[in-house]
Motif scaffolding. Structure first.
Motif, mmCIF file in Angstrom:
data_model
loop_
_atom_site.group_PDB
_atom_site.id
_atom_site.type_symbol
_atom_site.label_atom_id
_atom_site.label_comp_id
_atom_site.label_asym_id
_atom_site.label_seq_id
_atom_site.Cartn_x
_atom_site.Cartn_y
_atom_site.Cartn_z
ATOM 1 N N MET A 166 -9.363 -0.419 10.286
ATOM 2 C CA MET A 166 -8.302 -0.707 9.345
ATOM 3 C C MET A 166 -6.971 -0.725 10.105
ATOM 4 O O MET A 166 -6.673 0.194 10.858
ATOM 5 C CB MET A 166 -8.281 0.364 8.249
ATOM 6 C CG MET A 166 -7.185 0.151 7.234
ATOM 7 S SD MET A 166 -7.099 1.416 5.957
ATOM 8 C CE MET A 166 -8.498 1.013 4.965
ATOM 9 N N THR A 167 -6.209 -1.771 9.910
ATOM 10 C CA THR A 167 -4.919 -1.879 10.584
ATOM 11 C C THR A 167 -3.889 -0.993 9.881
ATOM 12 O O THR A 167 -4.102 -0.530 8.766
ATOM 13 C CB THR A 167 -4.413 -3.337 10.581
ATOM 14 O OG1 THR A 167 -4.104 -3.701 9.238
ATOM 15 C CG2 THR A 167 -5.445 -4.278 11.168
ATOM 16 N N MET A 168 -2.744 -0.831 10.541
ATOM 17 C CA MET A 168 -1.663 -0.037 9.947
ATOM 18 C C MET A 168 -1.169 -0.671 8.656
ATOM 19 O O MET A 168 -0.863 0.026 7.689
ATOM 20 C CB MET A 168 -0.503 0.101 10.942
ATOM 21 C CG MET A 168 -0.764 1.112 12.027
ATOM 22 S SD MET A 168 -0.868 2.773 11.342
ATOM 23 C CE MET A 168 0.832 3.221 11.373
ATOM 24 N N THR A 169 -1.096 -2.005 8.626
ATOM 25 C CA THR A 169 -0.624 -2.699 7.427
ATOM 26 C C THR A 169 -1.577 -2.463 6.269
ATOM 27 O O THR A 169 -1.154 -2.159 5.155
ATOM 28 C CB THR A 169 -0.480 -4.208 7.705
ATOM 29 O OG1 THR A 169 0.424 -4.382 8.792
ATOM 30 C CG2 THR A 169 0.032 -4.944 6.500
ATOM 31 N N GLN A 170 -2.870 -2.587 6.512
ATOM 32 C CA GLN A 170 -3.856 -2.340 5.461
ATOM 33 C C GLN A 170 -3.795 -0.899 4.975
ATOM 34 O O GLN A 170 -3.882 -0.635 3.772
ATOM 35 C CB GLN A 170 -5.266 -2.651 5.965
ATOM 36 C CG GLN A 170 -5.533 -4.113 6.181
ATOM 37 C CD GLN A 170 -6.869 -4.344 6.893
ATOM 38 O OE1 GLN A 170 -7.280 -3.552 7.734
ATOM 39 N NE2 GLN A 170 -7.522 -5.435 6.550
ATOM 40 N N ALA A 171 -3.623 0.036 5.904
ATOM 41 C CA ALA A 171 -3.538 1.450 5.534
ATOM 42 C C ALA A 171 -2.294 1.717 4.687
ATOM 43 O O ALA A 171 -2.355 2.455 3.697
ATOM 44 C CB ALA A 171 -3.521 2.326 6.781
ATOM 45 N N TRP B 7 2.931 -7.092 -0.755
ATOM 46 C CA TRP B 7 1.744 -7.721 -0.180
ATOM 47 C C TRP B 7 1.265 -8.857 -1.073
ATOM 48 O O TRP B 7 1.554 -8.897 -2.247
ATOM 49 C CB TRP B 7 0.628 -6.713 0.075
ATOM 50 C CG TRP B 7 0.287 -5.745 -1.007
ATOM 51 C CD1 TRP B 7 0.905 -4.562 -1.284
ATOM 52 C CD2 TRP B 7 -0.788 -5.835 -1.962
ATOM 53 N NE1 TRP B 7 0.286 -3.929 -2.344
ATOM 54 C CE2 TRP B 7 -0.750 -4.679 -2.776
ATOM 55 C CE3 TRP B 7 -1.771 -6.790 -2.201
ATOM 56 C CZ2 TRP B 7 -1.657 -4.454 -3.809
ATOM 57 C CZ3 TRP B 7 -2.688 -6.566 -3.233
ATOM 58 C CH2 TRP B 7 -2.622 -5.407 -4.019
ATOM 59 N N GLY C 80 -2.757 -9.771 2.799
ATOM 60 C CA GLY C 80 -1.783 -9.555 3.865
ATOM 61 C C GLY C 80 -0.472 -9.047 3.310
ATOM 62 O O GLY C 80 -0.209 -9.144 2.117
#
Length: 168
Positions: A1-6, A77, A128
């Motif tokens: 999981m990327t930082m953006t998703q988190a 988002w 995104g």
């Protein structure tokens, strides 16, 4: 999981309201639940108004999440909108979560039946994060509503309340 998703997941989980802007209509504050990687919400008669936003199956929406503590924007988002088929497996799981968050339902014992027949359960799946948050306030004129406020307080009421305290 990327930082953006988190960030999207944690901020949306903790916020009681999200601001949703569909392809048409104004941005609206809607209550939701975060479940299995997406925000789920219910709208229709007796629930929050989602008509007029263009939140049709396959549409794209912009979701802005506010801070639960301070009320300021944390992240915006983009989401892919999906409408769940009533009484399907995913619908049943989402409704179980939504029922726990629905406050003051007038027909709590018939809630699932009413949602299945007259309401829409929507899934907003993140696709995104939008770039930077806007600098301006994005304040808008409130939407027209049939709701009214109470009449002004009667002039004699404070005097009557004070008199009631003295007798005790």
């Amino acid at each position: 999981m990327t930082m953006t998703q988190a960030l999207i997941e944690e901020a949306t989980k903790k916020s009681g309201l999200i601001w949703v802007q569909g392809p048409s209509g104004p941005s609206r504050a809607l209550w939701h639940v975060w479940h299995e990687g997406a925000a789920y919400l219910v709208g229709g008669p007796g629930e929050q108004p989602v008509d007029g936003l263009g939140l049709d199956d396959g549409a794209t929406a912009t979701v802005t999440v506010r801070s639960k503590d301070k009320g300021g924007r944390i992240v915006s988002w983009t989401a892919s909108v999906g409408e769940l088929a009533p009484r399907g497996e995913e619908w049943t799981a989402a409704v179980a979560e939504l029922k726990g968050k629905r406050l003051n339902a007038p027909d709590a014992e018939r809630l699932e039946e009413r949602w299945a027949t007259t309401c829409r359960v929507l899934r907003l799946a993140p696709t995104g994060a939008s770039g930077d948050l806007p600098d301006g306030s994005l304040a808008a004129t409130p939407l027209p509503t049939p709701a009214t406020t109470r009449h002004p307080m009667p002039a004699a009421l404070p005097r009557l309340l004070r008199r009631g305290r003295k007798k005790r």
